[in-house]
Scaffold this motif. Structure first.
Motif, short mmCIF file in Angstrom:
data_model
loop_
_atom_site.label_atom_id
_atom_site.label_comp_id
_atom_site.label_asym_id
_atom_site.label_seq_id
_atom_site.Cartn_x
_atom_site.Cartn_y
_atom_site.Cartn_z
N VAL A 232 -22.51 67.89 28.30
CA VAL A 232 -23.53 68.95 28.25
C VAL A 232 -24.74 68.50 29.05
CG1 VAL A 232 -25.08 70.22 26.70
CG2 VAL A 232 -22.75 69.68 25.96
N GLU A 233 -25.35 69.45 29.73
CA GLU A 233 -26.60 69.13 30.44
C GLU A 233 -27.69 68.80 29.41
OE1 GLU A 233 -28.14 68.28 33.87
OE2 GLU A 233 -26.26 69.45 33.88
N PRO A 234 -28.33 67.63 29.53
CA PRO A 234 -29.35 67.30 28.52
C PRO A 234 -30.67 68.03 28.78
CG PRO A 234 -29.09 65.48 30.07
CD PRO A 234 -28.15 66.55 30.52
N THR A 235 -30.85 69.14 28.13
CA THR A 235 -32.09 69.91 28.26
C THR A 235 -32.86 69.75 26.95
OG1 THR A 235 -31.07 71.84 27.25
CG2 THR A 235 -30.90 71.64 29.66
N ALA A 236 -34.09 70.26 26.95
CA ALA A 236 -34.90 70.18 25.72
C ALA A 236 -34.12 70.80 24.56
CB ALA A 236 -36.23 70.89 25.93
N ASP A 237 -33.47 71.93 24.82
CA ASP A 237 -32.76 72.61 23.74
C ASP A 237 -31.52 71.85 23.29
OD1 ASP A 237 -34.56 74.59 23.54
OD2 ASP A 237 -33.43 76.08 24.72
N SER A 238 -30.72 71.39 24.27
CA SER A 238 -29.49 70.71 23.86
C SER A 238 -29.82 69.39 23.17
CB SER A 238 -28.57 70.49 25.07
OG SER A 238 -29.17 69.60 26.01
N ILE A 239 -30.89 68.74 23.62
CA ILE A 239 -31.31 67.49 22.97
C ILE A 239 -31.77 67.76 21.54
CG2 ILE A 239 -33.16 65.76 22.97
CD1 ILE A 239 -32.81 65.59 26.02
N ALA A 240 -32.57 68.82 21.39
CA ALA A 240 -33.07 69.13 20.04
C ALA A 240 -31.91 69.40 19.09
CB ALA A 240 -34.02 70.32 20.10
N THR A 241 -30.93 70.15 19.56
CA THR A 241 -29.77 70.47 18.72
C THR A 241 -29.01 69.19 18.37
OG1 THR A 241 -29.62 72.55 19.89
CG2 THR A 241 -27.71 71.91 18.57
N ALA A 242 -28.81 68.36 19.39
CA ALA A 242 -28.05 67.13 19.17
C ALA A 242 -28.78 66.19 18.22
CB ALA A 242 -27.79 66.44 20.51
N ALA A 243 -30.12 66.10 18.40
CA ALA A 243 -30.91 65.16 17.60
C ALA A 243 -30.86 65.51 16.11
CB ALA A 243 -32.37 65.15 18.08
N GLU A 244 -30.63 66.78 15.81
CA GLU A 244 -30.53 67.20 14.41
C GLU A 244 -29.41 66.44 13.68
OE1 GLU A 244 -32.17 69.24 12.19
OE2 GLU A 244 -33.70 68.89 13.72
N LYS A 245 -28.45 65.90 14.44
CA LYS A 245 -27.30 65.24 13.83
C LYS A 245 -27.49 63.73 13.74
CE LYS A 245 -23.86 68.63 15.42
NZ LYS A 245 -24.65 69.63 16.14
N ALA A 246 -28.71 63.24 14.05
CA ALA A 246 -28.91 61.79 14.18
C ALA A 246 -28.79 61.03 12.86
CB ALA A 246 -30.27 61.50 14.82
N ALA A 247 -28.84 61.74 11.75
CA ALA A 247 -28.70 61.03 10.48
C ALA A 247 -27.51 61.55 9.68
CB ALA A 247 -29.99 61.16 9.66
N ASP A 248 -26.63 62.28 10.37
CA ASP A 248 -25.47 62.85 9.65
C ASP A 248 -24.56 61.75 9.12
OD1 ASP A 248 -26.51 65.25 10.30
OD2 ASP A 248 -24.82 65.96 11.52
#
Lengths: 788, 281
Positions: B231-247
């Motif tokens: 995925v292209e790392p954009t502000a949006d894709s990063i924000a979505t991905a970061a939500e999973k950082a403590a899953d």
């Protein structure tokens, strides 16, 4: 308190040094590492004490077995409460309140321990390392008892008791009422409630405590070196405890690496070490470790207040009704009960309230004692009233500055009698506020906030307009005298020795007192040495606390100089063949009025006074005078602090962007020292606002027992300061000085608190408890639906 | 703050250190920079009978590049890493992490190997080593073995280094990928409450994200990584991905940060670290 003012000085003095930002004469020796702290005191044959301390907050002691420890090679003795308590007295409280209940505070625990760190036994050994090893060999059989930790629960019926023999956890209650509170509340347009917590904090002086004692068996006298603020008070209190006459005890306070109130106490260890030196006839030393310091040196603050405020719709604050619970820990230390009473007395701040009612309950819990910590009761009072002022502004949609101005007395109203019965000596609160606004570029700050908010950033501005009580104080309000003593000696060579009983310990009065003396004597400052911190040299003193040293100790020195000048006029008259009444003194020279060209200076006069060949009849040889200065009133410094903060919405982190302080501490002797005091005070206050907190868990275990867990501000946490001052002299002493040691810690926490809450206000947040740690701020944001 | 008595031996070579370790067994502790061991000894939490000082073994005090890999001697200090020109060029994440450790005194004495072996759950290095897929070369009585970063950090204060073994080198790839380390520090200690190292490979559209301070051991935020794979790392894709950082993580909780707050900070810092790494490209 009376309003009498001192007469103006009897002689003209030029101001060559007073008012100048001079570097401290103390600094070179400290920076080079050649100052002498207690641990640097070398005593031949010294033995070392270490304390066995309770790991439990509350437990009964079933047995103590010291056999194995005593057998360790190098151990000289192991002593328990049963061995020592009868002979080393009990720890005094100098400020008990009527009707209060306090446990007997023996130097070592008896059959029960009351806090983590409570000393249970003491080991004496040839080296500190052996003493430390022996600690682990002392077997104490404890039976733990559930601890009393929450002060509010401790007041509930049926609560476990910290000291069962008292039958209650209430150590004292204290009330203060001024004005007609009920009428004021009836008159109010609105009434609101505010609950304000002041977390417990740990002073954390960089040098922990420590003491060494040497028994001189030939003279039956004892010398105690101790890292304290109060050698003279210890000399008053300790002799009766350890069974020697006062005039057989010498207390020496060498360099002290910070006190902040935590060394304004007589601690168990000082009595035990003194007793052991006598008992063993060996010099005995104890140096506190950092973890000990965090656990067994007094803590500060720790109040819970419920406040009810009566206001008019125009912003007039009519009255405050406060119920304050002070969690004082297990024992009353020297000033434990006095601290919350200062909160009560100062709760009205710099405002003209019509009525105040304060009820304070001191509660025993299984924690270390709370006592004076820099500001001592006034930071709490200031935080309460300054939060109230912002709350009023918010409630009524008014400008917080306008609300403050509306309630302040005008400069013409001083001396101003407060509703709590204090008499504020002098003040011009509006001038300090105006200057602070200017320095902070107030309109620009407002614009910055507007822009930041438009971008969705959490930007806040806070202010506090504080007044505090200093120069404690007239003897009638102090347990053991509130005067201060000083002595000035013109030596035979004309050099000058100044001796102060005020025991400065890092505040820089070796410099500022020399400035006072140099101007008054009209001599170069290099000719003056200031001595302090040894009861054999400074015969009397009430020491340093409550920002009293310069106002009281400095005045005692000025008074002594005036006495010497008066006396010397007689000698000068004889030498100049004139009448004493015709002798004038100016700029270090005595001359016959009108013929200034023919004058005599201190060098010649000192020589004549001590060689004593040409003295006029009745002239006592020597040029020395000492004075006790009894102040007519306390002093009341004030000021305005303003700061801007930004809160990181995602992490709750607070960043202070800009800090402005205008402090008025009366006449300034050394602006550099004042700036240092203000800067350091703000730093400590910032710690209390943003990070510092002493945490005990539900079992009474101390979770913040070292710097890995107890956060204090570091250089990078300190914002850029814009500092300014106004100078309103105090009428309470001839120097016009008020005091500045605690101003920063009093003014800054509410300023930062108001700024943080202002930053959060667009989210609908009106209150967050101290300290504003990231998690606490983040939670407040979450509760209001703030998003990532 | 006075340690129990102990004997002190200085080893002049790795073999000598291994021999001494074999001889003294559990009674011995290895001293490198001393920034974890000595405080523990002063509090008497650790009471070794023998301290084997390996700090002057010159071979383990080095940063060398060979065939696209960089070998860092276990005794290399934080400051030497922070100031290494080679690393600044070939693996800039490491100097960045080094600069965030403790203070100047700590960085001058503390070693990367000592810190990794100590396996403090709030240490900074584990995040970087995991994100870089570092390999740990461990010497033992029967020769050397290599352990991947994922297997090296075992649990709280437990690394894969077994009794009798000494960490020798840490191998990291020389990389053109951009990276960043973002730390939310515990205010008192300066250790990480949530420290996130992110490495972004823009050509392959892959990221590596490792988190320290949040759980009992540092971990790779695999949910975040897979969310950005291809995925292209954009502000949006990063924000979505970061939500999973403590899953799937069981966060630590203490007086400095609750479990909730730690998990939240892991997400915030993951977002910030990724964005910083992407922005450096």
């Amino acid at each position: 308190m009376s309003t009498t003012t001192e007469k103006p000085p009897v002689t003209k003095s030029t101001q060559k040094y007073i008012g100048r930002a001079m570097k401290r004469v103390e600094d070179p020796r400290l920076l080079k590492g050649v100052g002498t702290y207690v641990d640097d005191v070398q005593l031949a044959g010294v033995v070392h004490a270490e304390f066995v301390r309770s790991p439990h907050a509350n437990a009964s002691i079933k047995s103590i077995n010291t056999d194995a420890a005593k057998k360790l090679p190098g151990v000289i003795g192991v002593f328990t409460g049963a061995d020592i308590n009868e002979k080393a007295g009990t720890i005094p409280c100098a400020s008990p309140l009527p009707g209060g209940k306090s446990p007997v505070h023996t130097v070592l625990a008896g059959s029960r321990v009351y806090f983590v760190g409570h000393p249970v036994a003491v080991v004496v050994a040839k080296t500190r390392a052996i003493a430390r090893d022996a600690l682990e060999l002392v077997e104490v059989d404890y039976e733990p008892i559930p601890a009393v930790i929450d002060p509010e629960k401790a007041l509930e019926k049926g609560s476990a008791l910290t000291h069962p023999e008292l039958g209650t956890n209430v150590a004292f209650t204290w009330g203060l009422a001024g004005g007609d509170v009920d009428a004021a509340f009836k008159e109010a347009d609105r009434v609101f409630k505010l609950r304000i917590l002041h977390q417990r904090v740990t002073p954390m002086a960089i040098e922990p405590r420590g003491c060494a004692a040497s028994w001189h068996s030939g003279e039956s006298s004892l010398t105690l070196w101790t890292s304290t603020q109060i050698p003279h008070l210890i000399r008053t209190l300790l002799p009766g405890m350890i069974g020697i006459p006062e005039n057989k005890l010498r207390v020496v306070t060498p360099e002290v690496g910070g006190g902040f109130g935590s060394k304004l106490n007589l601690y168990s260890e000082e009595a035990v070490v003194s007793h052991l030196a006598m008992r063993l006839n060996r010099p005995t030393k104890w140096i506190e470790g950092r973890r000990e310091n965090a656990a067994v040196t007094i803590h500060g603050r720790d109040q819970i207040g419920d406040h009810e405020v009566a206001i008019k719709n125009d912003g007039t604050v009519l009255a405050i009704r406060s119920n304050i619970i002070a969690d004082i820990g297990s024992y009353l230390q020297l000033l434990t009960p006095a601290i919350p009473t200062l909160t009560g007395l100062m709760i009205g701040g710099c405002y003209k309230l019509k009525a105040v009612k304060v009820d304070i309950t001191g509660v025993h819990t299984n924690k270390m004692s709370a006592d004076a910590y820099r500001g001592a009761g006034r930071p709490e009072a200031t935080y309460i009233i300054e939060r109230v002022m912002d709350y009023v502004a918010d409630e009524l949609g008014l400008d917080p500055i306008e609300v403050r101005l509306k309630n302040m007395p005008q400069s013409g109203e001083f001396p101003f009698t407060t509703i709590t019965g204090l008499q504020y000596d002098s003040g011009n609160y509006q001038a300090a506020l105006e200057k602070a606004k200017e320095l902070a570029q107030w309109p620009r700050l407002l614009k910055e906030r507007e822009n930041a908010r438009a971008e969705g950033r959490l930007f806040g501005i806070g202010l506090s307009t504080y007044v505090e009580i200093c120069a404690l104080g007239p003897s009638k309000i102090m347990a053991a005298g509130g005067w201060e003593w000083g002595c000035v000696r013109i030596e035979i060579s004309g050099k000058v020795t100044v001796i102060t009983g005020a025991t400065p310990h890092g505040q820089g009065q070796e410099t500022s007192f020399a400035q006072i003396a140099a101007d008054r004597l009209g001599i170069p400052i290099e000719d003056i040495v200031v001595l302090r911190g040894d009861t054999a040299t400074a015969h009397f003193g009430r020491d340093t606390y409550g920002s009293r040293a310069t106002a009281l100790g400095g005045t005692a020195i000025a008074m002594s100089i005036d006495k010497i000048i008066e006396k010397t006029k007689t000698l000068a008259a004889a030498l100049l063949e004139a009448a004493p009444a015709d002798i004038e003194f100016a700029e270090g020279k005595f001359f016959v009025r009108g013929s200034e060209a023919k004058s005599i200076g201190w060098g010649q006069l000192a020589s004549e006074a001590y060689v004593a060949k040409n003295l006029p009849p009745g002239f006592e040889p020597g040029l020395e005078a000492s004075s006790f200065f009894e102040p007519p009133n306390c002093t009341f410094p004030f000021g305005t602090h303003i700061c801007a903060v930004e809160v990181d919405r995602d992490t709750g982190q607070v960043k202070i962007l800009k800090y402005t302080a205008v402090d008025d501490c009366g006449k300034q002797v050394n602006p550099l020292l004042i700036e240092g005091q203000v800067q350091g005070g703000i730093a400590q206050s910032l710690g209390a606002a943003l990070m510092e907190r002493t945490v005990y868990d539900e079992n009474g275990q101390l979770l913040t027992g070292e710097f890995m867990d107890y956060a204090i501000p570091r250089a990078l946490d300190i914002p850029e300061y814009a500092l300014g001052s106004t100078e309103t002299p105090s009428p309470s002493n001839l120097l016009g000085v008020k005091g500045v040691g605690e101003a920063g810690t009093i003014g800054a926490t509410p300023c930062i608190g108001n700024a943080v809450i202002d930053a959060l206000s667009p989210l609908g947040i009106r209150h967050v408890d101290l300290p504003f740690t990231p998690e606490r701020v983040w939670r407040a944001i979450q509760e209001k639906g703030g998003t990532l | 703050m006075i340690p129990a008595a102990f004997d002190y031996v200085r080893a002049s070579s790795l073999n000598e250190a291994l021999d001494l370790l074999a001889k003294h067994g559990d009674d011995a502790k290895i001293l490198a920079g001393g920034h974890s061991l000595i405080p523990a000894m002063k509090l008497r939490l650790s009471q070794p009978k023998v301290v084997i000082d390996i700090s002057r073994i010159a071979d383990l005090h080095s940063v060398n590049q060979q065939n696209g890999k960089i070998a860092i001697g276990a005794l290399t200090t934080h400051y030497e890493i922070e100031s290494s020109d080679l690393l600044k060029r070939a693996c800039p994440l490491l100097p960045e992490v080094a600069g965030s450790i403790g203070d100047v005194q700590v960085r001058n004495k503390g070693t990367v190997g000592g810190s990794c072996v100590h396996a403090d759950p709030a240490g900074d290095w584990p995040a970087a080593m995991l994100a870089l897929d570092a390999e740990f070369e461990i010497a033992g009585p029967n020769g050397s073995r290599t352990v991947a970063a994922n297997d090296f950090f075992v649990d709280i204060l437990t690394s894969a280094v077994e009794p009798g073994e000494i960490l020798k080198f840490i191998h990291v790839p020389a990389t053109a990928n951009t990276a960043a380390y973002v730390k939310f520090a515990q205010k008192a200690s300066g250790f990480a409450i949530a420290g996130v190292a992110a490495v972004v490979d823009k050509t392959k559209k892959e990221v590596a994200v490792a988190v320290t301070g949040v759980a009992a051991k540092a971990y790779r935020a695999s949910g975040t990584e897979s969310s950005l794979r291809g995925v292209e790392p954009t502000a949006d894709s990063i924000a979505t991905a970061a939500e999973k950082a403590a899953d799937g993580i069981d966060p630590l909780s203490d007086i400095h940060a609750s479990a909730d707050f730690r998990a939240h900070l892991a997400r915030v810092q993951a977002k910030r670290a990724l964005w910083a790494a992407v922005s450096r490209g």
